[in-house]
Design a protein around this motif. Sequence first.
Motif, mmCIF file in Angstrom:
data_model
loop_
_atom_site.group_PDB
_atom_site.id
_atom_site.type_symbol
_atom_site.label_atom_id
_atom_site.label_comp_id
_atom_site.label_asym_id
_atom_site.label_seq_id
_atom_site.Cartn_x
_atom_site.Cartn_y
_atom_site.Cartn_z
ATOM 1 N N ARG A 130 42.650 46.663 36.558
ATOM 2 C CA ARG A 130 43.614 46.168 36.816
ATOM 3 C C ARG A 130 43.739 44.668 36.646
ATOM 4 O O ARG A 130 45.155 43.636 36.829
ATOM 5 C CB ARG A 130 43.274 45.761 39.269
ATOM 6 N N GLN A 145 46.564 44.249 33.723
ATOM 7 C CA GLN A 145 47.645 44.430 34.791
ATOM 8 C C GLN A 145 48.425 43.219 34.684
ATOM 9 O O GLN A 145 49.378 42.692 35.060
ATOM 10 C CB GLN A 145 47.825 45.355 35.221
ATOM 11 N N ALA A 146 47.389 42.540 35.772
ATOM 12 C CA ALA A 146 47.648 41.092 35.977
ATOM 13 C C ALA A 146 47.952 39.743 35.540
ATOM 14 O O ALA A 146 48.921 39.095 35.740
ATOM 15 C CB ALA A 146 46.671 40.790 37.278
ATOM 16 N N GLN A 163 49.478 40.366 32.482
ATOM 17 C CA GLN A 163 50.089 40.943 32.035
ATOM 18 C C GLN A 163 52.005 39.789 32.696
ATOM 19 O O GLN A 163 52.444 39.945 31.917
ATOM 20 C CB GLN A 163 50.233 42.268 31.279
ATOM 21 N N GLU A 164 51.104 40.002 33.897
ATOM 22 C CA GLU A 164 52.509 40.287 34.895
ATOM 23 C C GLU A 164 52.143 38.334 35.229
ATOM 24 O O GLU A 164 52.977 37.761 35.610
ATOM 25 C CB GLU A 164 51.845 40.551 36.250
#
Length: 156
Positions: free
Chosen positions: A52, A55-56, A58-59
Amino acid sequence: MSRTSALDTLIELTREAVDNAGRQLAGARRNQQQAQAQLDTLQHYRQEYSLRLQQAMQEGMEPASLLNYQAFLRSLDDAIDRARQSLGEQARQVGQHQQHWLEQQRKLNSYDTLVNRRMQAEQLRDSRSAQRLTDELSAQLRLRGNAFTASSGNSL
């Protein structure tokens, strides 16, 4: 007779000790399995939370959120370390309980061996006694047969 009953009592007490040691061993193994399950859950949760975070990142995320993620991961790592220590302690407990159970089992086996040897010795004594009795009866029958033959031969 009192030696046999004392031995029987000792065997019964040792059987109870084996049963108790077996129950303690089973409990220790259950605790070890629970500790392993807890460690597995924590490791799985850490892996998910780490994904998570990636992913966070990368965003795009705010620095405060990044710090929160990292602090939470550190707390998970601490919990994983404690769970590993607990698992190690549970494994040590299992080893101790298993050793105790084995000692009790060996003791019981030695008493059983003693009983078996005593029974074999008793059977051997009974067998020898029966053989002596048979030999004595055979000897008496031969003597009577010889006496009868001698007395019959004199009258002819």
